[in-house]
Scaffold this motif. Structure first.
Motif, PDB file in Angstrom:
ATOM      1  N   LYS A  99       0.964  -1.377  -0.219  1.00 13.89           N
ATOM      2  CA  LYS A  99      -0.014  -0.008  -0.050  1.00 13.89           C
ATOM      3  C   LYS A  99       0.748   1.164   0.103  1.00 13.89           C
ATOM      4  CE  LYS A  99      -3.163   2.274   3.480  1.00 13.89           C
ATOM      5  NZ  LYS A  99      -4.479   2.262   4.549  1.00 13.89           N
TER       6      LYS A  99
ATOM      7  N   TYR B  33      -3.052  -3.090  -8.250  1.00 12.19           N
ATOM      8  CA  TYR B  33      -2.973  -2.096  -7.317  1.00 12.19           C
ATOM      9  C   TYR B  33      -3.871  -1.133  -8.260  1.00 12.19           C
ATOM     10  CZ  TYR B  33       1.676  -3.987  -5.564  1.00 12.19           C
ATOM     11  OH  TYR B  33       2.448  -4.104  -4.758  1.00 12.19           O
ATOM     12  N   TRP B  48      -5.258  -3.526  -3.375  1.00 11.03           N
ATOM     13  CA  TRP B  48      -4.295  -4.450  -3.519  1.00 11.03           C
ATOM     14  C   TRP B  48      -4.813  -5.321  -3.562  1.00 11.03           C
ATOM     15  CZ3 TRP B  48      -0.017  -5.099   0.609  1.00 11.03           C
ATOM     16  CH2 TRP B  48       0.940  -5.993   0.065  1.00 11.03           C
TER      17      TRP B  48
END
Lengths: 112, 112
Positions: A99, B33, B48
């Protein structure tokens, strides 16, 4: 928490140098740098995974100070092709790195 | 080697409708993503996926959802579209979490 980039914008003459900073209020696991030209997709520049690491890519290099929770991107002898918006993306340890939280971007214009 | 491909390039919807955006990662990449980039703004992390599982999501309402298929391609679904959902939606892929992310050209979603 979004990392803070500085400056927000910078104008250079060809051949001049520039530094773009990226600071976070949280502990970082890694920092990614990307460049996005107008109307195009972001392009990966480099990733820094360890504190104190410094990497280079042609005339672009970067450092990552884990203690200070900041990274800097160095552009040396800038070329017209360096124009674009530069984003840093940070990942926190507990997120396993996938992330990425991006800064607001730094717009770089290189003039002839 | 083919890069990340996204479809459609442009999508026009009206408020309340549903949108589906698609992404094919680079061959061999298992992580996908999704990011939202509103006009003039930075990259906001959405989702994600890795090995078919959702690994993390950003601060977006549940009407933003997605999935990753066995061939690692991915779909982003946005339900009950609102005007502020108008943005460029970028997909990226990497070999794994915390590896360089390679972006597609994006899907421009416009809500009328």
């Amino acid at each position: 928490q979004q990392p803070v980039q500085s400056p927000q914008a910078v104008i250079l003459r060809e051949g001049e140098d520039a530094v773009i900073n990226c600071s976070s209020s949280k502990a970082l696991y890694s920092v990614h740098w990307y460049r996005q030209k107008h109307g195009e997709a972001p392009v990966f520049l480099m990733i820094l995974l360890k504190g104190g690491e410094q990497k280079g890519h042609e005339k672009i290099s970067a450092s990552f100070n884990e203690k200070k929770q900041q990274s800097s991107l160095y552009l040396t002898a800038s070329q017209l092709s360096y124009s674009g918006t530069y984003f840093c993306g940070s990942s926190e340890i507990y997120n396993q790195g996938g992330k990425l939280i991006f800064g607001q971007g730094t717009e770089l214009s290189v003039k002839p | 080697e083919a890069g990340v491909t996204q479809s459609p390039t442009h999508l026009i919807k009206t408020r309340g409708q549903q949108a589906t955006l698609r992404c094919s990662p680079i061959s061999g990449h298992t992580s996908v993503y999704w990011y939202q980039q509103a006009l003039g703004l930075g990259l906001q992390f959405l989702l994600w996926y890795d090995e078919g599982e959702e690994r993390n999501r950003g601060n977006f309402p549940p009407r933003f959802s997605g999935r990753q298929f066995p061939n690692y391609s991915s779909e982003l679904n946005v339900n009950a579209l609102e005007l502020e959902d108008s943005a460029l939606y970028l997909c990226a892929s990497s070999l794994a979490g915390n590896q360089p992310q390679h972006f597609g050209d994006g899907t421009r979603l416009s809500i009328l």
